[in-house]
Design a protein around this motif. Structure first.
Motif, short mmCIF file in Angstrom:
data_model
loop_
_atom_site.label_atom_id
_atom_site.label_comp_id
_atom_site.label_asym_id
_atom_site.label_seq_id
_atom_site.Cartn_x
_atom_site.Cartn_y
_atom_site.Cartn_z
N HIS A 38 -1.24 6.95 9.60
CA HIS A 38 -0.51 5.87 10.27
C HIS A 38 0.46 6.36 11.34
O HIS A 38 0.68 5.64 12.32
CB HIS A 38 0.26 5.05 9.23
CG HIS A 38 -0.60 4.42 8.20
ND1 HIS A 38 -1.30 3.24 8.42
CD2 HIS A 38 -0.91 4.80 6.94
CE1 HIS A 38 -1.98 2.93 7.34
NE2 HIS A 38 -1.77 3.85 6.42
N ALA A 83 0.69 8.97 5.68
CA ALA A 83 -0.66 8.55 5.32
C ALA A 83 -0.63 7.63 4.10
O ALA A 83 0.36 7.57 3.36
CB ALA A 83 -1.52 9.78 5.02
N SER A 84 -1.73 6.92 3.91
CA SER A 84 -1.89 6.12 2.69
C SER A 84 -3.26 6.43 2.10
O SER A 84 -4.08 7.10 2.71
CB SER A 84 -1.78 4.63 3.01
OG SER A 84 -2.79 4.21 3.90
N THR A 118 -5.86 7.30 5.01
CA THR A 118 -5.66 6.63 6.29
C THR A 118 -4.35 7.13 6.90
O THR A 118 -3.31 7.12 6.22
CB THR A 118 -5.61 5.10 6.12
OG1 THR A 118 -6.83 4.66 5.52
CG2 THR A 118 -5.43 4.41 7.46
N PRO A 164 -10.10 11.07 0.67
CA PRO A 164 -10.04 10.04 1.71
C PRO A 164 -8.61 9.55 1.89
O PRO A 164 -7.83 9.44 0.93
CB PRO A 164 -10.93 8.92 1.15
CG PRO A 164 -11.80 9.58 0.12
CD PRO A 164 -10.99 10.68 -0.45
N THR A 171 0.85 -1.19 0.00
CA THR A 171 0.00 0.00 0.00
C THR A 171 0.89 1.24 0.00
O THR A 171 1.72 1.40 0.89
CB THR A 171 -0.91 0.02 1.24
OG1 THR A 171 -1.76 -1.13 1.21
CG2 THR A 171 -1.76 1.28 1.28
N LYS A 204 -11.75 11.71 5.79
CA LYS A 204 -12.55 11.86 4.57
C LYS A 204 -12.77 13.33 4.27
O LYS A 204 -12.56 14.19 5.15
CB LYS A 204 -13.89 11.14 4.75
CG LYS A 204 -14.74 11.71 5.87
CD LYS A 204 -15.98 10.89 6.12
CE LYS A 204 -16.89 11.52 7.18
NZ LYS A 204 -16.19 11.79 8.44
N LYS A 217 -3.91 2.74 16.34
CA LYS A 217 -4.73 2.18 15.27
C LYS A 217 -4.77 3.19 14.15
O LYS A 217 -4.90 4.39 14.39
CB LYS A 217 -6.17 1.95 15.77
CG LYS A 217 -6.51 0.53 16.12
CD LYS A 217 -7.96 0.43 16.55
CE LYS A 217 -8.85 0.19 15.37
NZ LYS A 217 -10.26 -0.07 15.78
N PRO A 218 -4.63 2.76 12.88
CA PRO A 218 -4.76 3.73 11.78
C PRO A 218 -6.09 4.48 11.85
O PRO A 218 -7.11 3.92 12.28
CB PRO A 218 -4.68 2.85 10.53
CG PRO A 218 -3.95 1.63 10.97
CD PRO A 218 -4.36 1.40 12.39
N VAL A 219 -6.06 5.74 11.45
CA VAL A 219 -7.24 6.60 11.51
C VAL A 219 -7.66 6.99 10.10
O VAL A 219 -6.85 7.54 9.34
CB VAL A 219 -6.97 7.87 12.35
CG1 VAL A 219 -8.15 8.83 12.29
CG2 VAL A 219 -6.67 7.48 13.80
N ALA A 220 -8.91 6.71 9.75
CA ALA A 220 -9.43 7.08 8.43
C ALA A 220 -9.97 8.50 8.46
O ALA A 220 -10.62 8.92 9.43
CB ALA A 220 -10.55 6.11 8.02
#
Length: 380
Positions: free
Chosen positions: A282, A379-380, A280, A278, A206, A332, A327-330
Motif C-alpha cells: 500500500h 502491506a496487508s 498487498t 501473498p 484489514t 505472491k 494503486k495497491p500492488v499484489a
C-alpha cells in the motif's frame, strides 16, 4: 512476505538514523537539517478524525536526558506507553509523533506489544534505572511488531480507512527514540518527553503490517581520505564497539544474503529478497543517512511485468515520508523485491556534522557516521 527480523537488530528501521541532511545531487546539504536540530519540532498539522476514528495522545512516562554510551553520540532508548485499550477490535489508522526536544530527538519507531507480554515489558523496564531502557536496534524486549515511525519529513499519512494495524484489548506500545548529541557539541543535551498522537477506530478492518527490505553498505573512503577506519575490518569493529555485536554481525549477514558472501565495494548496492507469502502493498518509504543520494525499490526487476514501487533519484534526508501507491500492488511467492541505494562518500567533507570526524569505510550501522539502505513497506 519474508520477515526480515534481523533488520530490527539494527534500526531501525525506521527505519533508522543520522543527524544531518541529504540533499540534491550537486550541492552540499549543510543547512537543510536545521528543522530537526536547533529548534523544537512544530506542532503537527493533520487531517481531522474520519468517521469512527478517535484520537489518543500518549506521552513518555517522564522526562529523559540522553546519555550516549561508549563515548559515542547516539543513544536508542525505549519507553512503554499504554493507550489502555479495552475494545476487542481496535485498529491504529494513523500516528503523529511530536518531538519535545528537537535538538536531540532524531527519529522514533512505535512497536506493538501484545497484551500477554505487557507485564513482562513492565518488569524489564523496572530493572533499569531512570525512564525507559536501552534498546539499540529493536524494542529490546523480544518480538514486537513495527507499526509506525517518525523521521524528518514524516507526518501522518492516511491510507484507506478500511486498513489499520491491529491493537487488541490490553496491548500497549513501545516508543523507541533515537537521540543524537552530535549536532549540539558541548552544550547540555537537556531532557526530552516526546509524545505521539494515535488515530484509533474499532470494527473489522484489514490488518496492516510493516515489512523491511534492505541492501548492504560497502562504501570505501575517497581517494583523498586516509585513516585507520578506512580499512573495512577496522570500520566494522568500530560499529560493534559503538553499538553491539549484533550490529557488527549484520554487515556479514547482508553480504551473505545479497552478494554471495563477497563484499563488493562501491557507491551503489542492491539486494534481492524473495516474497514468501501473498500480500498487498500500500505505501513505501526509503531510508538512508547523510551520504545517501538515491534509493529505489522494485518488484521483479528485469522480468515481464516489472514495476518500480519507489523511486527517489535525489534523496533528501529531511523528506522521508511514506508514499502511498497510486494503486495497491499484489505480490505472491516467487516474486522478488529489489532495494537499490547510491551513497556518496565525497559528501562527508562537505557536511558540517561529518567533516570533523575521522573518515571511514562506511558499512550498515545505526550512528550518524554510518549508513543504511532500507525500503519500508506497508502491506496487508
Amino acid at each position: 512476505m519474508k520477515r526480515t527480523r534481523i533488520v530490527l537488530l539494527t534500526i531501525l528501521a525506521l527505519v533508522a538514523t543520522a543527524c544531518g541532511a541529504s540533499g540534491v545531487a550537486n550541492r552540499p546539504h549543510a543547512g537543510q537539517h536545521g528543522s530537526l536540530h536547533g529548534t523544537a519540532t512544530a506542532a503537527p498539522v493533520s487531517a481531522p478524525a474520519r468517521a469512527g476514528e478517535r484520537f489518543v495522545t500518549l506521552t513518555m512516562p517522564g522526562p529523559y536526558t540522553p546519555k550516549p554510551p561508549n563515548g559515542g553520540t547516539d543513544e536508542y532508548r525505549c519507553f512503554l506507553i499504554d493507550p489502555k485499550l479495552t475494545a476487542p477490535d481496535t485498529f491504529l489508522t494513523g500516528t503523529q509523533f511530536s518531538a519535545q526536544n528537537g535538538d536531540v530527538v532524531h527519529h522514533a519507531i512505535l512497536f506493538r506489544v501484545d497484551a500477554d507480554k505487557v507485564a513482562e515489558v513492565r518488569a524489564y523496564d523496572a530493572k533499569e534505572p531512570g525512564e525507559g531502557w536501552g534498546c539499540f536496534g529493536d524494542a529490546g524486549v523480544g518480538d514486537a511488531d513495527w507499526i509506525g515511525h517518525w523521521a524528518p519529513g514524516t507526518s501522518e499519512i492516511l491510507l484507506d480507512p478500511k486498513l489499520g494495524y491491529p491493537m487488541a484489548a490490553g496491548s500497549a506500545l513501545v516508543m523507541q527514540v533515537h537521540y543524537s548529541t552530535l549536532a549540539i557539541g558541548d552544550r547540555p543535551a537537556g531532557s526530552d518527553q516526546s509524545s505521539v498522537r494515535l488515530r484509533l477506530t474499532t470494527g473489522k478492518l484489514t490488518p496492516l503490517r510493516t515489512e523491511l527490505f534492505m541492501a548492504p553498505i560497502e562504501l570505501p573512503c575517497t581517494a583523498e581520505e586516509k585513516g585507520a577506519l578506512c580499512e573495512r575490518e577496522a570500520a566494522i569493529a568500530d560499529v560493534g564497539r559503538r553499538f553491539s555485536s549484533d550490529a557488527k554481525e549484520l554487515t556479514t549477514q547482508l553480504v551473505t544474503w545479497c552478494s554471495g558472501g563477497k563484499p563488493v565495494p562501491g557507491p551503489t548496492q542492491h539486494c534481492d529478497m524473495p516474497i514468501e507469502k501473498p500480500a498487498t502493498l500500500h505505501a513505501l518509504a526509503g531510508h538512508m543517512h547523510l551520504l545517501g543520494r538515491a534509493i529505489k525499490v522494485e518488484l521483479n526487476p528485469g522480468k515481464p511485468g516489472a514495476q518500480t514501487l519507489l523511486d527517489v533519484p535525489q534523496y533528501n534526508f529531511d523528506n522521508q515520508a511514506l508514499q502511498p501507491l497510486a494503486k495497491p500492488v499484489a505480490v505472491k511467492p516467487g516474486d522478488t523485491i529489489r532495494t537499490t541505494c547510491t551513497h556518496d562518500a565525497s559528501l562527508r567533507a562537505r557536511l558540517p556534522l561529518l567533516r570533523d570526524l575521522p573518515p571511514r569505510y562506511v558499512v550498515w550501522g545505526e550512528g550518524t557516521q554510518d549508513e543504511m539502505c532500507l525500503g519500508i513497506v506497508v502491506a496487508s
